[in-house]
Write a protein that holds these residues in place. Structure first.
Motif, PDB file in Angstrom:
ATOM      1  N   UNK A 167      27.608  50.668  58.224  1.00  0.00           N
ATOM      2  CA  UNK A 167      28.133  49.399  58.719  1.00  0.00           C
ATOM      3  C   UNK A 167      29.391  48.992  57.959  1.00  0.00           C
ATOM      4  N   UNK A 168      29.358  49.137  56.653  1.00  0.00           N
ATOM      5  CA  UNK A 168      30.543  48.847  55.850  1.00  0.00           C
ATOM      6  C   UNK A 168      31.693  49.780  56.219  1.00  0.00           C
ATOM      7  N   UNK A 169      31.380  51.050  56.486  1.00  0.00           N
ATOM      8  CA  UNK A 169      32.425  52.015  56.839  1.00  0.00           C
ATOM      9  C   UNK A 169      33.121  51.640  58.135  1.00  0.00           C
ATOM     10  N   UNK A 170      32.470  50.860  58.964  1.00  0.00           N
ATOM     11  CA  UNK A 170      33.069  50.419  60.220  1.00  0.00           C
ATOM     12  C   UNK A 170      33.795  49.092  60.069  1.00  0.00           C
ATOM     13  N   UNK A 171      33.393  48.285  59.086  1.00  0.00           N
ATOM     14  CA  UNK A 171      33.870  46.895  59.016  1.00  0.00           C
ATOM     15  C   UNK A 171      34.848  46.596  57.891  1.00  0.00           C
ATOM     16  N   UNK A 172      34.987  47.478  56.902  1.00  0.00           N
ATOM     17  CA  UNK A 172      35.829  47.197  55.733  1.00  0.00           C
ATOM     18  C   UNK A 172      37.244  47.730  55.909  1.00  0.00           C
ATOM     19  N   UNK A 173      38.231  46.890  55.711  1.00  0.00           N
ATOM     20  CA  UNK A 173      39.613  47.372  55.717  1.00  0.00           C
ATOM     21  C   UNK A 173      39.933  48.113  54.421  1.00  0.00           C
ATOM     22  N   UNK A 174      39.130  47.897  53.380  1.00  0.00           N
ATOM     23  CA  UNK A 174      39.353  48.606  52.121  1.00  0.00           C
ATOM     24  C   UNK A 174      38.332  49.726  51.921  1.00  0.00           C
ATOM     25  N   UNK A 175      37.810  50.244  53.050  1.00  0.00           N
ATOM     26  CA  UNK A 175      36.817  51.310  52.962  1.00  0.00           C
ATOM     27  C   UNK A 175      37.360  52.481  52.155  1.00  0.00           C
ATOM     28  N   UNK A 176      36.532  52.932  51.241  1.00  0.00           N
ATOM     29  CA  UNK A 176      36.845  54.073  50.378  1.00  0.00           C
ATOM     30  C   UNK A 176      35.578  54.925  50.346  1.00  0.00           C
ATOM     31  N   UNK A 177      35.669  56.160  50.774  1.00  0.00           N
ATOM     32  CA  UNK A 177      34.491  57.003  50.944  1.00  0.00           C
ATOM     33  C   UNK A 177      33.638  57.064  49.686  1.00  0.00           C
ATOM     34  N   UNK A 178      34.251  57.365  48.552  1.00  0.00           N
ATOM     35  CA  UNK A 178      33.496  57.546  47.314  1.00  0.00           C
ATOM     36  C   UNK A 178      32.928  56.232  46.800  1.00  0.00           C
ATOM     37  N   UNK A 179      33.746  55.194  46.777  1.00  0.00           N
ATOM     38  CA  UNK A 179      33.286  53.898  46.259  1.00  0.00           C
ATOM     39  C   UNK A 179      32.181  53.322  47.123  1.00  0.00           C
ATOM     40  N   UNK A 180      32.309  53.467  48.433  1.00  0.00           N
ATOM     41  CA  UNK A 180      31.290  52.955  49.336  1.00  0.00           C
ATOM     42  C   UNK A 180      29.967  53.685  49.123  1.00  0.00           C
ATOM     43  N   UNK A 181      30.035  54.993  49.011  1.00  0.00           N
ATOM     44  CA  UNK A 181      28.813  55.779  48.824  1.00  0.00           C
ATOM     45  C   UNK A 181      28.165  55.486  47.479  1.00  0.00           C
ATOM     46  N   UNK A 182      28.946  55.480  46.409  1.00  0.00           N
ATOM     47  CA  UNK A 182      28.369  55.226  45.097  1.00  0.00           C
ATOM     48  C   UNK A 182      27.822  53.809  45.014  1.00  0.00           C
ATOM     49  N   UNK A 183      28.533  52.844  45.582  1.00  0.00           N
ATOM     50  CA  UNK A 183      28.087  51.460  45.518  1.00  0.00           C
ATOM     51  C   UNK A 183      26.748  51.256  46.196  1.00  0.00           C
ATOM     52  N   UNK A 184      26.602  51.807  47.391  1.00  0.00           N
ATOM     53  CA  UNK A 184      25.336  51.635  48.107  1.00  0.00           C
ATOM     54  C   UNK A 184      24.195  52.346  47.402  1.00  0.00           C
ATOM     55  N   UNK A 185      24.436  53.538  46.913  1.00  0.00           N
ATOM     56  CA  UNK A 185      23.354  54.256  46.230  1.00  0.00           C
ATOM     57  C   UNK A 185      23.031  53.621  44.885  1.00  0.00           C
ATOM     58  N   UNK A 186      24.027  53.092  44.211  1.00  0.00           N
ATOM     59  CA  UNK A 186      23.790  52.427  42.931  1.00  0.00           C
ATOM     60  C   UNK A 186      22.868  51.231  43.121  1.00  0.00           C
ATOM     61  N   UNK A 187      23.141  50.423  44.139  1.00  0.00           N
ATOM     62  CA  UNK A 187      22.317  49.243  44.384  1.00  0.00           C
ATOM     63  C   UNK A 187      20.939  49.636  44.914  1.00  0.00           C
ATOM     64  N   UNK A 188      20.895  50.617  45.813  1.00  0.00           N
ATOM     65  CA  UNK A 188      19.624  51.002  46.424  1.00  0.00           C
ATOM     66  C   UNK A 188      18.654  51.613  45.419  1.00  0.00           C
ATOM     67  N   UNK A 189      19.180  52.224  44.379  1.00  0.00           N
ATOM     68  CA  UNK A 189      18.326  52.831  43.375  1.00  0.00           C
ATOM     69  C   UNK A 189      18.327  54.334  43.393  1.00  0.00           C
ATOM     70  N   UNK A 190      18.957  54.933  44.386  1.00  0.00           N
ATOM     71  CA  UNK A 190      18.979  56.389  44.501  1.00  0.00           C
ATOM     72  C   UNK A 190      20.212  57.002  43.860  1.00  0.00           C
ATOM     73  N   UNK A 191      21.047  56.180  43.252  1.00  0.00           N
ATOM     74  CA  UNK A 191      22.317  56.643  42.718  1.00  0.00           C
ATOM     75  C   UNK A 191      22.386  56.657  41.208  1.00  0.00           C
ATOM     76  N   UNK A 192      23.599  56.670  40.655  1.00  0.00           N
ATOM     77  CA  UNK A 192      23.801  56.814  39.209  1.00  0.00           C
ATOM     78  C   UNK A 192      23.626  55.505  38.455  1.00  0.00           C
ATOM     79  N   UNK A 193      22.404  55.071  38.299  1.00  0.00           N
ATOM     80  CA  UNK A 193      22.131  53.806  37.628  1.00  0.00           C
ATOM     81  C   UNK A 193      20.960  54.006  36.673  1.00  0.00           C
ATOM     82  N   UNK A 194      21.146  53.559  35.440  1.00  0.00           N
ATOM     83  CA  UNK A 194      20.088  53.734  34.443  1.00  0.00           C
ATOM     84  C   UNK A 194      18.881  52.842  34.712  1.00  0.00           C
ATOM     85  N   UNK A 195      19.057  51.770  35.478  1.00  0.00           N
ATOM     86  CA  UNK A 195      17.955  50.851  35.814  1.00  0.00           C
ATOM     87  C   UNK A 195      17.908  50.700  37.324  1.00  0.00           C
TER      88      UNK A 195
END
Length: 490
Positions: free
Chosen positions: A382-410
């Motif tokens: 959804x963000x990839x369709x709606x963001x004018x500042x869409x960035x493939x890497x930042x969008x992917x890391x951001x969503x996974x970081x928050x969801x818990x499946x990404x590079x986050x110690x907590x």
């Protein structure tokens, strides 16, 4: 005014004599700038330059808002080139076919471009380089989209970094090359090749009526980006660390869309931030950390090229999220009618401006993936369709970081409470009043624009009563943590 360190472009007399009859193609991709553009500098030194932007499958695959922003970037860069007596040629087709044809039309003997780092672009560029060399056409790629090439940053034992802080410590003291100055003029080919018309591409068509609304909030082009950098370093960077998470005040650089399209380079931001830090600006180092946070995202995507599609932590493949894009909860989240004010305000900010405050992005992502238990890929798309500042890497890391499946110690057990987040980062309710009508303030221009921007099919009207909460914050948190405990014991 704080400006990035620059290195003058010089061409010796011998170089000029050797290159005056040589024609080079400059393949423009996501580098719509004249300053600090290594491929452009190399082409100018060599002789006549034919700049071309190619509408290929990678362009057609972009979401609606990124296409709108790309259209604006192309237009602004074309004007900048015209100021140097040049032109931007537009062509559609596969990159290999277009470049080969254009080289034949113009007599170009070289093609230069600045590198991209997503796996699809890398594969395409590798094939293009091989084809051009097979045709005895010089092909060179240059760095510039990142501060550091991803393969040059390794842990002490070798291999990529997986956690941000060690990555920051590894690169914070590295030298970043001075920025290259823009050319004052460009030699052109005697016979210009034909170009397609930008208007006929209709890149913004997918935005429908929302295009006119979002355009009012976008300042495209290199000149606008440099002005924003100067304004930020002159007035806001000192308090950046303290204020950057505030939803209610303007405290950030607003350069994310310009960086995503290369209207400004990360090196220019880095040098401006370093200068501000040397001059005593308290928030400058934290600004540099945010520039490097973007670097870290691309570092991860380079080494984990499926990060935008698969769980970065493979052990999360067994965790159960709801991936139904037609689920009422997901639809309500998309439309900004979840009944959680700060979530709904953030989604409305997105549709009006094409952006969303970074703190708000974390709040809405946490709410979707934790309280609503919807899959992070739905939000990412959804963000990839709606963001004018869409960035493939930042969008992917951001969503996974928050969801818990990404590079986050907590990971998963960090669950943002929308109410306490709003109280902390919008203490007077200014942000809510700006984006939500009636319940939180007068009908601001921003809140009214939402009804002009969203699809008519949503049937969103100013007379609609405020949405009731779909998910109890207490129960949603409890269910999310229970799901995590069940997952851990499997």
């Amino acid at each position: 005014m704080i400006q990035a360190a620059i290195s003058p472009v010089t061409v010796s007399k011998d170089e000029g004599l050797m290159s005056q009859n040589q024609i080079s193609i400059l393949w423009v991709r996501r580098d719509f700038r004249l300053a600090n553009n290594a491929a452009l500098v190399a082409a100018v030194k060599r002789g006549a330059v034919v700049p071309v932007f190619i509408r290929d499958a990678s362009v057609d695959a972009l979401g609606s808002a990124p296409k709108l922003r790309l259209e604006m970037a192309i237009g602004a860069f074309a004007e900048a080139l015209e100021g140097l007596g040049s032109r931007l040629i537009l062509r559609s087709g596969t990159a290999a076919e277009v470049l080969e044809t254009l080289a034949a039309e113009t007599g170009a003997s070289a093609v230069f471009w600045n590198r991209l780092y997503d796996p699809r672009s890398v594969a395409r560029d590798t094939d293009v380089k091989a084809l051009l060399k097979d045709r005895e056409i010089e092909a060179q790629s240059f760095a510039g989209a990142l501060l550091f090439e991803p393969w040059t940053v390794e842990t002490k034992t070798g291999g990529p970094y997986r956690v941000y802080t060690p990555y920051w410590n590894a690169v914070r003291g590295r030298d970043v090359a001075p920025c290259l100055t823009p050319p004052l003029e460009m030699s052109t080919a005697e016979d210009w090749p034909q170009s397609e018309a930008l208007a006929e591409w209709e890149l913004s068509r997918g935005m429908f009526r929302g295009a006119a609304v979002v355009r009012r909030h976008v300042s495209a082009g290199e000149h606008a980006a440099l002005e924003r950098l100067d304004e930020f370093t002159d007035t806001l960077i000192a308090k950046y660390k303290v204020d950057r998470d505030r939803l209610d005040i303007a405290a950030t650089s607003e350069l994310s869309d310009a960086l995503s399209l290369g209207e400004i380079s990360p090196a220019q931001c880095w040098h401006a931030g370093r200068r501000a830090m040397q001059e005593g600006a308290a928030g400058a180092e934290h600004f540099l950390k945010e520039v490097v946070w973007r670097e870290f995202a691309w570092h991860l995507l380079w080494h984990y090229p499926h990060m935008d599609r698969e769980n970065w932590r493979p052990e999360w493949d067994g965790f159960v999220w709801n991936d139904d894009a037609n689920h009422p909860h997901f639809m309500a989240w998309c439309r900004g009618i979840t009944g959680q004010p700060v979530v709904d305000a953030a989604m409305r900010e997105l549709y009006v401006t094409g952006k969303m405050h970074n703190r708000a992005r974390m709040i809405v992502a946490s709410y979707l993936t934790k309280h609503m238990r919807m899959h992070w890929r739905l939000g990412l798309q959804w963000f990839a369709d709606c963001l004018v500042d869409w960035d493939l890497a930042s969008n992917a890391m951001g969503w996974q970081w928050v969801a818990g499946s990404g590079p986050d110690a907590a990971p998963y057990f960090r669950i943002y409470n929308p109410e306490t987040q709003a109280q902390k980062f919008d203490p007077k309710g200014t942000y809510l009043a700006r984006w939500l009508p009636d319940a939180f303030g007068d009908h601001s221009d921003a809140s009214m624009s939402f009804y002009d921007a969203v699809p008519k099919a949503w049937k969103a009207y100013i007379t609609d009563a405020p949405a009731e909460p779909l998910v109890s914050l207490t129960e949603g948190r409890a269910v999310a943590l229970a799901a995590y405990e069940t997952y851990k014991t499997q």
